[in-house]
Design an enzyme around this catalytic site. Sequence first.
Site, PDB file in Angstrom:
ATOM      1  CE1 TYR A   1       0.826   1.427   4.246  1.00  0.00           C
ATOM      2  CE2 TYR A   1       1.159  -0.937   4.218  1.00  0.00           C
ATOM      3  CZ  TYR A   1       1.363   0.288   4.800  1.00  0.00           C
ATOM      4  OH  TYR A   1       2.110   0.390   5.920  1.00  0.00           O
TER       5      TYR A   1
ATOM      6  CG  HIS B   1      -3.838   1.873   4.588  1.00  0.00           C
ATOM      7  ND1 HIS B   1      -4.959   1.420   3.948  1.00  0.00           N
ATOM      8  CD2 HIS B   1      -3.733   3.185   4.285  1.00  0.00           C
ATOM      9  CE1 HIS B   1      -5.504   2.411   3.265  1.00  0.00           C
ATOM     10  NE2 HIS B   1      -4.782   3.507   3.457  1.00  0.00           N
TER      11      HIS B   1
END
Length: 408
Positions: free
Chosen positions: A160, A217
């Site tokens: 990510y 995240h």
Amino acid sequence: MKITEANVFVGGPGKNYVTLKLMTDQGIYGLGDATLNNRETLPAAYLNDYLIPNLIGRDPRNSEDIWQYFYRGAYFRRGPIAMAALGAVDMALWDIKAKLANLPLYQLLGGKSREAALLYAHATGPDLNSLMDSIDFYREQGYSAVRVQCGIPGMPTTGYGVDSQGDSNRQYITDFSGIHPREEIWDTDLYMRYMPDALMRIREHFGPELKLLHDVHHRLLPREAAEFAKSVEPVKLFWLEDPTPAEDQNALKLLRQHSTVPIAIGEVFNSIWDCKELIENELIDFIRVAVTYAGGITPVKRIVDLAALHHVRTGFHGAPSHSPLCMAAQAHLNVWAPNFGIQEYLTLNTPECDALFPSQHRVAGGLHYISDAPGLGVDFDENEAKRYSYQPGSHPIVRLRDGTLWNY
Ligand code: GCO
Ligand code: MG
């Protein structure tokens, strides 16, 4: 004074911004941002089908009553779609109120507590060396705070926070590849083995002054998050963001028992009720709400005040998901808030974005200098807007190696 007309525009350069324009019988208009990243048509429909028909004819100066009318009056309260739509209405009403007073919005909040607000940029790279280059890039622009993310050796996808080019300088361009999400693989063990050491190498390379932030995240389980937070303590992070998914707020207790790393949470929150336990139990250090997603300036100011009682500072979400209107609303809160912490900022000011949203707000040396124009200080060029239309996009889907669906 009456609201006479309201229009919603969807589209923008490299992003689907959802922009609300409220017209009044006195010629003053207000602007607000209802952009819900990768679900942009939904707050637009909520505005067009429910809120706008009930706004026409109302006195825009009664922003509190209008907020309560749409929040309590909806029966089904909260949720990202309704709150993003309400957020745009509330921003536009404050824009009108400040224009009527002929003052920049921050003056209605209590004036300036600081001349400029500290920003952090996103430094990323497919590997640690390119991340270091990306950090250098932002340091050369004067940033003293950077969020650092990099690909992990052995992880099948880069991970990510890293776009296909591997550099965040262009990360604000959405993946408009349609409504079918691309899939990524996540491997917690690899991350836990690699990232603490990588963060330490960044700290050693750049020295103690640089403010380093890292975003997990929502990828770790509570026990893993506690272990990770403990292991990165020597790095002296400015914050560790979203170590676990925010739904289970109890999970943070375990992390707190094991680590003093500052924690930042809240970018997916929609109301003060989502933050209340975390703030009152002092389980976080920074509150990450966004003015759009959390329903506007009216409720976010309340969140900031509650946070101040519990030593929690602001660190509003500022991913490119938000238009310059939301970023301006946050900038006004940032110069006022006694408990301001930092503001996430990604380079939005491309020539195309500036043409669509003209403003005198200025970013220099990693700081945001507020515009003194009345209202939010951002305009919207409807002719420019005709160049853009809605393009479907999606957040990626994340799976573990065995196929189990995981948290993006
Ligand atoms: C951040 C966020 C973003 C989100 C995005 C989702 O800290 O900036 O985590 O990178 O992924 O805003 O819509
Ligand atoms: Mg985040």
